[in-house]
Design a protein around this motif. Structure first.
Motif, PDB file in Angstrom:
ATOM      1  N   ALA A  77      -2.750  -5.809  -7.741  1.00 22.94           N
ATOM      2  CA  ALA A  77      -3.243  -7.082  -8.278  1.00 22.94           C
ATOM      3  C   ALA A  77      -4.544  -7.478  -7.586  1.00 22.94           C
ATOM      4  CB  ALA A  77      -2.184  -8.171  -8.101  1.00 22.94           C
ATOM      5  N   ALA A  78      -4.587  -7.335  -6.272  1.00 22.44           N
ATOM      6  CA  ALA A  78      -5.807  -7.661  -5.537  1.00 22.44           C
ATOM      7  C   ALA A  78      -6.932  -6.703  -5.908  1.00 22.44           C
ATOM      8  CB  ALA A  78      -5.539  -7.618  -4.035  1.00 22.44           C
ATOM      9  N   LYS A 120      -8.812  -7.457  -9.064  1.00 23.12           N
ATOM     10  CA  LYS A 120      -9.690  -8.634  -9.026  1.00 23.12           C
ATOM     11  C   LYS A 120     -10.985  -8.391  -8.245  1.00 23.12           C
ATOM     12  CE  LYS A 120      -5.954 -12.042  -9.513  1.00 23.12           C
ATOM     13  NZ  LYS A 120      -4.945 -11.051  -9.958  1.00 23.12           N
ATOM     14  N   THR A 121     -11.142  -7.213  -7.647  1.00 25.34           N
ATOM     15  CA  THR A 121     -12.317  -6.991  -6.809  1.00 25.34           C
ATOM     16  C   THR A 121     -13.606  -6.861  -7.619  1.00 25.34           C
ATOM     17  OG1 THR A 121     -12.033  -4.575  -6.838  1.00 25.34           O
ATOM     18  CG2 THR A 121     -10.929  -5.823  -5.058  1.00 25.34           C
ATOM     19  N   GLY A 122     -13.496  -6.408  -8.847  1.00 22.14           N
ATOM     20  CA  GLY A 122     -14.695  -6.165  -9.635  1.00 22.14           C
ATOM     21  C   GLY A 122     -15.421  -4.888  -9.238  1.00 22.14           C
ATOM     22  N   THR A 123     -14.804  -4.095  -8.368  1.00 23.54           N
ATOM     23  CA  THR A 123     -15.417  -2.841  -7.926  1.00 23.54           C
ATOM     24  C   THR A 123     -14.853  -1.675  -8.731  1.00 23.54           C
ATOM     25  OG1 THR A 123     -13.735  -2.400  -6.241  1.00 23.54           O
ATOM     26  CG2 THR A 123     -15.628  -3.746  -5.585  1.00 23.54           C
ATOM     27  N   ARG A 180       0.294   0.171 -15.501  1.00 24.01           N
ATOM     28  CA  ARG A 180       1.076  -1.050 -15.735  1.00 24.01           C
ATOM     29  C   ARG A 180       0.697  -2.146 -14.740  1.00 24.01           C
ATOM     30  NH1 ARG A 180       5.143   2.798 -16.410  1.00 24.01           N
ATOM     31  NH2 ARG A 180       5.965   2.416 -14.326  1.00 24.01           N
ATOM     32  N   GLU A 181       0.558  -1.780 -13.481  1.00 22.70           N
ATOM     33  CA  GLU A 181       0.233  -2.765 -12.452  1.00 22.70           C
ATOM     34  C   GLU A 181      -1.145  -3.382 -12.684  1.00 22.70           C
ATOM     35  OE1 GLU A 181       2.001  -3.977 -10.018  1.00 22.70           O
ATOM     36  OE2 GLU A 181       3.738  -2.642  -9.921  1.00 22.70           O
ATOM     37  N   LEU A 182      -2.120  -2.553 -13.018  1.00 20.73           N
ATOM     38  CA  LEU A 182      -3.482  -3.062 -13.214  1.00 20.73           C
ATOM     39  C   LEU A 182      -3.583  -3.910 -14.477  1.00 20.73           C
ATOM     40  CD1 LEU A 182      -5.560   0.063 -12.131  1.00 20.73           C
ATOM     41  CD2 LEU A 182      -5.227  -2.058 -10.845  1.00 20.73           C
ATOM     42  N   GLY A 227      -4.341  -8.216 -14.966  1.00 22.18           N
ATOM     43  CA  GLY A 227      -5.415  -8.779 -15.770  1.00 22.18           C
ATOM     44  C   GLY A 227      -6.593  -7.877 -16.042  1.00 22.18           C
ATOM     45  N   LEU A 228      -6.546  -6.627 -15.588  1.00 20.18           N
ATOM     46  CA  LEU A 228      -7.638  -5.708 -15.890  1.00 20.18           C
ATOM     47  C   LEU A 228      -7.603  -5.395 -17.379  1.00 20.18           C
ATOM     48  CD1 LEU A 228      -9.797  -4.536 -14.014  1.00 20.18           C
ATOM     49  CD2 LEU A 228      -8.467  -2.427 -13.915  1.00 20.18           C
TER      50      LEU A 228
END
Length: 258
Positions: free
Chosen positions: A158-159, A162-165, A181-183, A187-188
């Motif tokens: 999850a973190a 959200k990095t945008g990298t 599934r996790e990504l 919200g990716l």
């Protein structure tokens, strides 16, 4: 007087080895402890008088215990030999080189680290994929998907989402479905460009260029593989793909979005 080197063999191809590493293997090495991912092409550079011990380590397969490898390093160092611990990629990129360095220091031996080109950069580059690119990715995050071993925590997907990298994932082929599934849950976007590149920098390299939501379809590729997730995958070049073996998908409209 003994000398110990921790050398990165690069992503596989012999001509991607550093000049310094090649010189040490050809001129100085007396005992070489080589990982399974070190190619025959690289091992052919080792001086004929040297002893090569293959101490293979592969996820999901019978592997040489890390403690045994470290005991071997110390045994030959105490004999006054020039010892090379030869590792695929770079010793300090998921290679446990840091652990080996600390073990040597604790026993009174200093080791020289000879960095190698890591697969997380070199393998995507074979397809023209930069891990960072102005306007698409201001950074890159390297992560291993092997969790729960030797106290390694599960990646915080999850973190990471959200990095945008750009996400470059090592040792994740067996967990493609779970990673996806996790990504997605974090919200990716499902249409995020993604790639799986197997046996990178080798003649038998195979790759799938796809989107995050379809990423699990690449699970049939052979290990080892590098997973790249992010907008930079849209820069994969068709002319480079055409000269490589294996399954590819270039009908993704996002490929031209950049």
């Amino acid at each position: 007087m003994s000398k110990v080197y921790l050398i990165g063999a690069g992503p596989g191809a012999g001509d991607l080895l550093t000049l310094r590493a090649a010189r040490i293997l050809a001129d100085e090495a007396e005992v070489v402890l080589a990982d399974e991912l070190v190619s025959a092409e690289v091992l052919s550079l080792v001086r004929s008088q040297a002893r090569i011990l293959k101490v293979g380590k592969r996820g999901g397969k019978a592997s040489t215990p890390q403690a045994f490898i470290e005991r071997l390093m110390l045994r030959y160092a105490r004999q006054g030999r020039t010892v090379v611990r030869l590792k695929g990629g770079d010793p300090f990129m998921f290679g446990r080189g840091g652990e080996e360095l600390l073990t040597l220091r604790a026993a009174g031996f200093e080791a020289e680290v000879v960095s190698g080109l890591t697969a997380g950069i070199a393998v995507p580059a074979t397809l023209g994929i930069p891990v960072t690119h102005r306007g698409l990715a201001a950074g890159v995050t390297f992560v291993t998907a092997r969790a729960g071993t030797q106290g390694s925590p599960e990646p915080d997907w999850a973190a990471l989402a959200k990095t945008g990298t750009t996400l470059v994932i090592y040792m994740g082929l067996a967990r493609l479905g779970e990673i996806t599934r996790e990504l997605l849950a974090a919200g990716l976007a499902p249409h995020t460009p993604a790639a799986v590149i197997a046996q990178g920098c080798q003649p038998e390299q195979q790759q799938v260029i796809t989107t995050l939501v379809e990423l699990p379809e690449a699970a049939g590729l052979p290990a080892p593989a590098i997973i790249v997730i992010g907008a930079v995958v849209s820069l994969a070049q068709a002319d480079r793909l055409s000269g490589l073996a294996g399954l590819t998908s270039l009908d993704n409209p996002l490929r031209h979005a950049a």
